[in-house]
Scaffold this active site. Sequence first.
Site, PDB file in Angstrom:
ATOM      1  N   HIS A  41       0.772  -1.245   0.000  1.00  9.91           N
ATOM      2  CA  HIS A  41       0.000   0.000   0.000  1.00  9.91           C
ATOM      3  C   HIS A  41       0.804   1.296   0.000  1.00  9.91           C
ATOM      4  CE1 HIS A  41      -0.110  -0.082   4.726  1.00  9.91           C
ATOM      5  NE2 HIS A  41       1.062  -0.388   4.242  1.00  9.91           N
ATOM      6  N   HIS A  42       2.134   1.231   0.093  1.00  9.19           N
ATOM      7  CA  HIS A  42       2.920   2.477   0.132  1.00  9.19           C
ATOM      8  C   HIS A  42       3.381   2.946  -1.246  1.00  9.19           C
ATOM      9  CE1 HIS A  42       3.001   2.467   4.449  1.00  9.19           C
ATOM     10  NE2 HIS A  42       3.689   1.347   4.528  1.00  9.19           N
ATOM     11  N   ALA A  43       3.360   2.053  -2.253  1.00  8.33           N
ATOM     12  CA  ALA A  43       3.903   2.414  -3.572  1.00  8.33           C
ATOM     13  C   ALA A  43       3.123   3.578  -4.183  1.00  8.33           C
ATOM     14  CB  ALA A  43       3.870   1.201  -4.501  1.00  8.33           C
ATOM     15  N   ASP A  48      -0.768   5.146   2.812  1.00  3.68           N
ATOM     16  CA  ASP A  48      -0.626   6.443   2.127  1.00  3.68           C
ATOM     17  C   ASP A  48      -0.720   6.363   0.610  1.00  3.68           C
ATOM     18  OD1 ASP A  48       1.803   5.042   2.183  1.00  3.68           O
ATOM     19  OD2 ASP A  48       3.021   6.862   2.127  1.00  3.68           O
ATOM     20  N   HIS A  80       0.239   3.711   7.971  1.00  2.38           N
ATOM     21  CA  HIS A  80      -0.812   4.383   7.198  1.00  2.38           C
ATOM     22  C   HIS A  80      -0.770   3.955   5.730  1.00  2.38           C
ATOM     23  CE1 HIS A  80      -2.252   8.187   5.006  1.00  2.38           C
ATOM     24  NE2 HIS A  80      -3.318   7.580   5.479  1.00  2.38           N
TER      25      HIS A  80
END
Length: 433
Positions: A150-152, A191, A189
């Site tokens: 989920h951070h990419a 993000d 998070h």
Amino acid sequence: MVYEATPFDPITVKPSDKRRVAYFYDADVGNYAYGAGHPMKPHRIRMAHSLIMNYGLYKKMEIYRAKPATKQEMCQFHTDEYIDFLSRVTPDNLEMFKRESVKFNVGDDCPVFDGLYEYCSISGGGSMEGAARLNRGKCDVAVNYAGGLHHAKKSEASGFCYLNDIVLGIIELLRYHPRVLYIDIDVHHGDGVEEAFYTTDRVMTCSFHKYGEFFPGTGELRDIGVGAGKNYAVNVPLRDGIDDATYRSVFEPVIKKIMEWYQPSAVVLQCGGDSLSGDRLGCFNLSMEGHANCVNYVKSFGIPMMVVGGGGYTMRNVARTWCFETGLLNNVVLDKDLPYNEYYEYYGPDYKLSVRPSNMFNVNTPEYLDKVMTNIFANLENTKYAPSVQLNHTPRDAEDLGDVEEDSAEAKDTKGGSQYARDLHVEHDNEFY
């Protein structure tokens, strides 16, 4: 003062909650390694799969090996330049790509390793094909533990994530679904996903995470979206040591309210295992049951659902939890005694399907959580009426996402029929063998 975690009620399932589950797994995923000493270990997906198979859950669901995502599919979100870089860079030619490595944030946390592009395409393929099967009504729940990165960002790697498979999966879901809800229970998070859909009301993002001097440093209470997406990003900033009962007291009311008012027609749940007690990089105090309760609760709404993996850096605990959650998705509460499997020695000294909370102090005071909840509900008041979507012609399905034909599956083996055909066989609940 010694803090005692509140015991959690045993998780139960209702016979009426039976769902058709499509489980995506690629046997190659465990072969990739970020490098010696790096906390992210794709091997944990192989460990979880081994437990899932040895508990006999393969009889309850259909198992697929997704086609790896193509460059064209990856570029539905990421830039061509970034994907081209990922496909060409290797540890041997890294010197030639020094400038690009800095530009795309590939280096320390997100190292270049052998098979990087193939690893990304496995992760993306599982989430995209899972979404496509949900779209066509071929399953009620799609599971891809190789996903959840989920951070990419659009043209940047971040936080051990190179390809944002979640965004690609949601883009696929949006072809058929007017509104998609994304829920993130990773300790960090979400993000990358929030940023991708920050200006639209067609995707609501809801992240429960540790906030304050913690990676990635985003996700504060007042980040609620902008433009058409205003009030469609929900952030629940939590503090160290949150336990099962406290987490549940925040998670269930927030999700209930969102379901009631936003009325999503599909939901994506990111099940990062770093929110578990004892995680190498996490700071929460959730037991396996506390984490799994979130999965069970979201499943209870009966909405088409995609479940993806995510963080989790104590491998034995991540494997246990994802296995237990796969059982719940198939309406089975698994026995605590672990069956023998090829990674059995990892689970000593107790050899149980259990992740216990520690005596860590819970810094989340009732006053703090009340303030957070009051704020969130005040923002959600503005989303009381689910946004509608203009009718459009649905584009033709990508040919790459069609069903695999048995002819193209693995060769037939000695038992007769192919492994592919047996993976699709789901045992009836009343079978005795």
